[in-house]
Design an enzyme around this catalytic site. Structure first.
Site, PDB file in Angstrom:
ATOM      1  N   THR A 133       0.824  -1.205   0.000  1.00 24.47           N
ATOM      2  CA  THR A 133       0.000   0.000   0.000  1.00 24.47           C
ATOM      3  C   THR A 133       0.867   1.268   0.000  1.00 24.47           C
ATOM      4  O   THR A 133       2.008   1.237   0.467  1.00 24.47           O
ATOM      5  CB  THR A 133      -0.884  -0.004   1.271  1.00 24.47           C
ATOM      6  OG1 THR A 133      -1.440   1.279   1.472  1.00 24.47           O
ATOM      7  CG2 THR A 133      -0.076  -0.345   2.515  1.00 24.47           C
ATOM      8  N   ASP A 134       0.286   2.367  -0.465  1.00 23.78           N
ATOM      9  CA  ASP A 134       1.012   3.647  -0.399  1.00 23.78           C
ATOM     10  C   ASP A 134       1.048   4.192   1.024  1.00 23.78           C
ATOM     11  O   ASP A 134       1.775   5.144   1.311  1.00 23.78           O
ATOM     12  CB  ASP A 134       0.387   4.680  -1.355  1.00 23.78           C
ATOM     13  CG  ASP A 134      -1.053   5.030  -1.025  1.00 23.78           C
ATOM     14  OD1 ASP A 134      -1.651   4.380  -0.140  1.00 23.78           O
ATOM     15  OD2 ASP A 134      -1.607   5.946  -1.667  1.00 23.78           O
ATOM     16  N   GLU A 135       0.253   3.568   1.923  1.00 20.73           N
ATOM     17  CA  GLU A 135       0.206   4.085   3.303  1.00 20.73           C
ATOM     18  C   GLU A 135       1.542   3.926   4.021  1.00 20.73           C
ATOM     19  O   GLU A 135       1.782   4.576   5.029  1.00 20.73           O
ATOM     20  CB  GLU A 135      -0.930   3.412   4.088  1.00 20.73           C
ATOM     21  CG  GLU A 135      -2.270   3.661   3.435  1.00 20.73           C
ATOM     22  CD  GLU A 135      -3.466   3.259   4.283  1.00 20.73           C
ATOM     23  OE1 GLU A 135      -3.345   3.247   5.511  1.00 20.73           O
ATOM     24  OE2 GLU A 135      -4.515   2.958   3.687  1.00 20.73           O
ATOM     25  N   TYR A 158      -1.652  -0.731  10.949  1.00 24.84           N
ATOM     26  CA  TYR A 158      -1.776  -1.385   9.637  1.00 24.84           C
ATOM     27  C   TYR A 158      -0.602  -1.033   8.736  1.00 24.84           C
ATOM     28  O   TYR A 158       0.091  -1.911   8.211  1.00 24.84           O
ATOM     29  CB  TYR A 158      -3.097  -0.976   8.961  1.00 24.84           C
ATOM     30  CG  TYR A 158      -3.134  -1.286   7.475  1.00 24.84           C
ATOM     31  CD1 TYR A 158      -3.145  -2.599   7.024  1.00 24.84           C
ATOM     32  CD2 TYR A 158      -3.136  -0.249   6.521  1.00 24.84           C
ATOM     33  CE1 TYR A 158      -3.157  -2.890   5.653  1.00 24.84           C
ATOM     34  CE2 TYR A 158      -3.149  -0.527   5.163  1.00 24.84           C
ATOM     35  CZ  TYR A 158      -3.158  -1.843   4.737  1.00 24.84           C
ATOM     36  OH  TYR A 158      -3.170  -2.127   3.390  1.00 24.84           O
ATOM     37  N   LYS A 162       2.462  -3.358   7.219  1.00 24.77           N
ATOM     38  CA  LYS A 162       2.718  -3.520   5.774  1.00 24.77           C
ATOM     39  C   LYS A 162       4.153  -3.065   5.450  1.00 24.77           C
ATOM     40  O   LYS A 162       4.830  -3.681   4.633  1.00 24.77           O
ATOM     41  CB  LYS A 162       1.708  -2.719   4.948  1.00 24.77           C
ATOM     42  CG  LYS A 162       0.288  -3.243   4.956  1.00 24.77           C
ATOM     43  CD  LYS A 162       0.137  -4.641   4.369  1.00 24.77           C
ATOM     44  CE  LYS A 162       0.375  -4.702   2.876  1.00 24.77           C
ATOM     45  NZ  LYS A 162       0.049  -6.065   2.344  1.00 24.77           N
TER      46      LYS A 162
HETATM   47  P1  NAD Z   1      -9.220  -7.687   2.088  1.00 24.03           P
HETATM   48  O1  NAD Z   1      -9.244  -7.478   3.566  1.00 24.03           O
HETATM   49  O2  NAD Z   1     -10.467  -7.446   1.307  1.00 24.03           O
HETATM   50  O3  NAD Z   1      -8.759  -9.177   1.770  1.00 24.03           O
HETATM   51  C1  NAD Z   1      -7.728  -9.823   2.466  1.00 24.03           C
HETATM   52  C2  NAD Z   1      -7.865 -11.319   2.221  1.00 24.03           C
HETATM   53  O4  NAD Z   1      -6.772 -11.971   2.893  1.00 24.03           O
HETATM   54  C3  NAD Z   1      -9.153 -11.915   2.776  1.00 24.03           C
HETATM   55  O5  NAD Z   1      -9.748 -12.764   1.821  1.00 24.03           O
HETATM   56  C4  NAD Z   1      -8.698 -12.706   4.000  1.00 24.03           C
HETATM   57  O6  NAD Z   1      -9.498 -13.867   4.250  1.00 24.03           O
HETATM   58  C5  NAD Z   1      -7.276 -13.084   3.597  1.00 24.03           C
HETATM   59  N1  NAD Z   1      -6.403 -13.325   4.767  1.00 24.03           N
HETATM   60  C6  NAD Z   1      -6.267 -12.534   5.861  1.00 24.03           C
HETATM   61  N2  NAD Z   1      -5.400 -13.102   6.724  1.00 24.03           N
HETATM   62  C7  NAD Z   1      -4.981 -14.254   6.147  1.00 24.03           C
HETATM   63  C8  NAD Z   1      -4.068 -15.274   6.543  1.00 24.03           C
HETATM   64  N3  NAD Z   1      -3.424 -15.220   7.736  1.00 24.03           N
HETATM   65  N4  NAD Z   1      -3.853 -16.308   5.709  1.00 24.03           N
HETATM   66  C9  NAD Z   1      -4.495 -16.391   4.521  1.00 24.03           C
HETATM   67  N5  NAD Z   1      -5.399 -15.462   4.097  1.00 24.03           N
HETATM   68  C10 NAD Z   1      -5.625 -14.407   4.910  1.00 24.03           C
HETATM   69  O7  NAD Z   1      -8.010  -6.795   1.559  1.00 24.03           O
HETATM   70  P2  NAD Z   1      -7.833  -6.056   0.153  1.00 24.03           P
HETATM   71  O8  NAD Z   1      -8.377  -4.693   0.272  1.00 24.03           O
HETATM   72  O9  NAD Z   1      -8.284  -6.943  -0.929  1.00 24.03           O
HETATM   73  O10 NAD Z   1      -6.245  -5.917   0.123  1.00 24.03           O
HETATM   74  C11 NAD Z   1      -5.430  -6.945  -0.452  1.00 24.03           C
HETATM   75  C12 NAD Z   1      -3.986  -6.550  -0.353  1.00 24.03           C
HETATM   76  O11 NAD Z   1      -3.759  -5.340  -1.050  1.00 24.03           O
HETATM   77  C13 NAD Z   1      -3.497  -6.327   1.078  1.00 24.03           C
HETATM   78  O12 NAD Z   1      -2.193  -6.831   1.174  1.00 24.03           O
HETATM   79  C14 NAD Z   1      -3.510  -4.822   1.229  1.00 24.03           C
HETATM   80  O13 NAD Z   1      -2.552  -4.394   2.154  1.00 24.03           O
HETATM   81  C15 NAD Z   1      -3.166  -4.389  -0.185  1.00 24.03           C
HETATM   82  N6  NAD Z   1      -3.697  -3.072  -0.589  1.00 24.03           N
HETATM   83  C16 NAD Z   1      -4.998  -2.747  -0.397  1.00 24.03           C
HETATM   84  C17 NAD Z   1      -5.472  -1.517  -0.839  1.00 24.03           C
HETATM   85  C18 NAD Z   1      -6.942  -1.122  -0.695  1.00 24.03           C
HETATM   86  O14 NAD Z   1      -7.308   0.015  -1.005  1.00 24.03           O
HETATM   87  N7  NAD Z   1      -7.827  -2.010  -0.294  1.00 24.03           N
HETATM   88  C19 NAD Z   1      -4.606  -0.619  -1.452  1.00 24.03           C
HETATM   89  C20 NAD Z   1      -3.275  -0.983  -1.631  1.00 24.03           C
HETATM   90  C21 NAD Z   1      -2.839  -2.216  -1.204  1.00 24.03           C
END
Ligand code: NAD
Length: 356
Positions: A133-135, A158, A162
């Site tokens: 993430t950009d955070e 969080y 990350k």
């Molecule tokens: P989300 O919370 O919707 O999905 C996370 C998934 O990971 C879920 O399906 C959950 O069941 C699974 N999970 C959690 N802990 C686990 C574990 N210990 N073992 C196996 N599976 C596990 O998150 P998202 O928004 O889809 O984000 C996905 C990734 O992208 C993350 O790494 C997040 O940091 C990154 N990200 C998210 C955003 C955003 O805006 N949502 C932006 C940039 C990066």
């Protein structure tokens, strides 16, 4: 092409799985522990596809990761599994450290063991894409953009977790030679987004005629990217990104939170008119502790080196998103019954005890 997607039952992961299976024709194994945020229904579009398999497994479980790698023999791992909600990290950081830091460590070790056993082309072309993430970069003032060289300065549990996982992924490349590439993306929105996050929460509350909580004065700025544009970027980075490099992903769509919520209201009023304009439901609430003021991404490396361009503008993406929620109550209703939109992230819990 055989790809393991961790976190593939989550918001971005499921968009990525749909893209890889349906648009790219890859063989995909989704590895997901199905936490509160994971939802098998998000993978309905690939149900019955012979090129998709699902295994319920935790990235902290080394034996399960070894078995998935040995059994599926991937060409790539795309690692998205994480605890992802800032507010939840404020009230309960332990899960974030466990999954995002220790889970990533366990997965990197399993990947290293698997990769070291490969030979020739299979070893040379293997990739581990660590999705972040950009955070991790902290907060911007009114000017400037996050670049790949911006120093890390995370504010929340969080983003700190990350950041730690990004450092681990990069260290596994430098120390062991594991072919890691890292991506850092801005805020995503779109279909299948768990209704604890700003945009789906605003859509569903507005639809139900409930108040629309906006933190502080709604002045915080985020750079919004439609989730399918992120999925396409991730595939491109895994395919053509240079090993050891970081790629920022963002749509040049900076918006203040209050303007995002207002836009949701306007689109909903057009698509599903109500008696009163939905904007009248907006309510300013106490700000999130440590709330970063502004995030904005410079994606010129990804654009220049790999030729990526987002296909959606904020306005087209928001309209698609609102329409999707209107048409897909089957997906969000059960989640909404489990999590009703109550405020998270204010209590100063100590050691993850329930606040008294
Ligand atoms: P989300 O919370 O919707 O999905 C996370 C998934 O990971 C879920 O399906 C959950 O069941 C699974 N999970 C959690 N802990 C686990 C574990 N210990 N073992 C196996 N599976 C596990 O998150 P998202 O928004 O889809 O984000 C996905 C990734 O992208 C993350 O790494 C997040 O940091 C990154 N990200 C998210 C955003 C955003 O805006 N949502 C932006 C940039 C990066």
């Amino acid at each position: 092409m055989r790809v393991i997607v961790t976190g593939g039952a989550g918001f971005i992961g499921s968009a990525l799985v749909r893209h890889l299976v349906l648009d790219k024709g890859y063989d995909v194994l989704t590895v997901d522990a199905l936490t509160y945020a994971g939802c098998e229904a998000s993978l309905k579009a690939v149900e019955g596809e012979r090129t998709h398999r699902f295994v319920k497994a935790d990235i902290r479980d080394r034996a399960a990761m070894d078995a998935a790698l040995a059994g599926f023999a991937p060409d790539r791992i795309m690692h998205l599994a994480a605890e992802s909600h800032v507010d939840r990290s404020i009230t309960g950081a332990a899960d974030f450290i466990d999954t995002n830091v220790m889970g990533t460590f366990t997965l990197l070790e399993a990947a290293r063991g698997y990769w070291e056993g490969l030979e020739g082309d299979a070893k040379a072309s293997f990739r581990f894409l660590h999705v972040s993430t950009d955070e991790v970069y902290g907060s911007l003032g009114d000017e400037g953009l996050f670049e790949e060289t911006t120093p890390y300065d995370p504010s929340s549990p969080y983003s700190a977790s990350k950041a730690a996982s990004d450092h681990l992924a990069k260290a596994w490349q430098r120390t062991y030679g594991l072919p890691v590439v890292v991506s850092n993306c801005s805020n995503n929105y779109g279909p299948y987004h768990f209704p604890e996050k700003l945009i789906p929460l605003a859509i569903l509350n507005a639809l139900a005629g409930r108040t629309l909580p906006v933190y502080g004065q709604g002045e915080n700025v985020r750079d919004w990217l439609y989730v399918d544009d992120h999925a396409r970027a991730l595939d491109l980075i895994a395919e053509r990104g240079r090993v050891g490099e970081t790629y920022n992903v963002g749509g040049r769509n900076e918006r203040r939170n209050i303007d995002v919520v207002r836009r949701v209201c306007t689109v909903l009023d057009e698509l599903a008119p109500a008696n009163d304009p939905r904007e009248s439901l907006i309510e300013f609430v106490a700000d999130r502790p440590g709330h970063d003021a502004r995030y904005a991404i410079d994606a010129s490396k990804l654009e220049g080196e790999l030729g990526w361009r987002p296909q959606e503008t904020f306005d087209t993406g928001i309209e698609k998103t609102v329409r999707w929620y209107l048409d897909n109550e089957w997906w969000w209703r059960p989640l909404r019954d489990r999590y009703d939109g109550e405020r998270l992230g204010l209590a100063a819990a100590n050691g993850d005890k329930a606040p008294e």
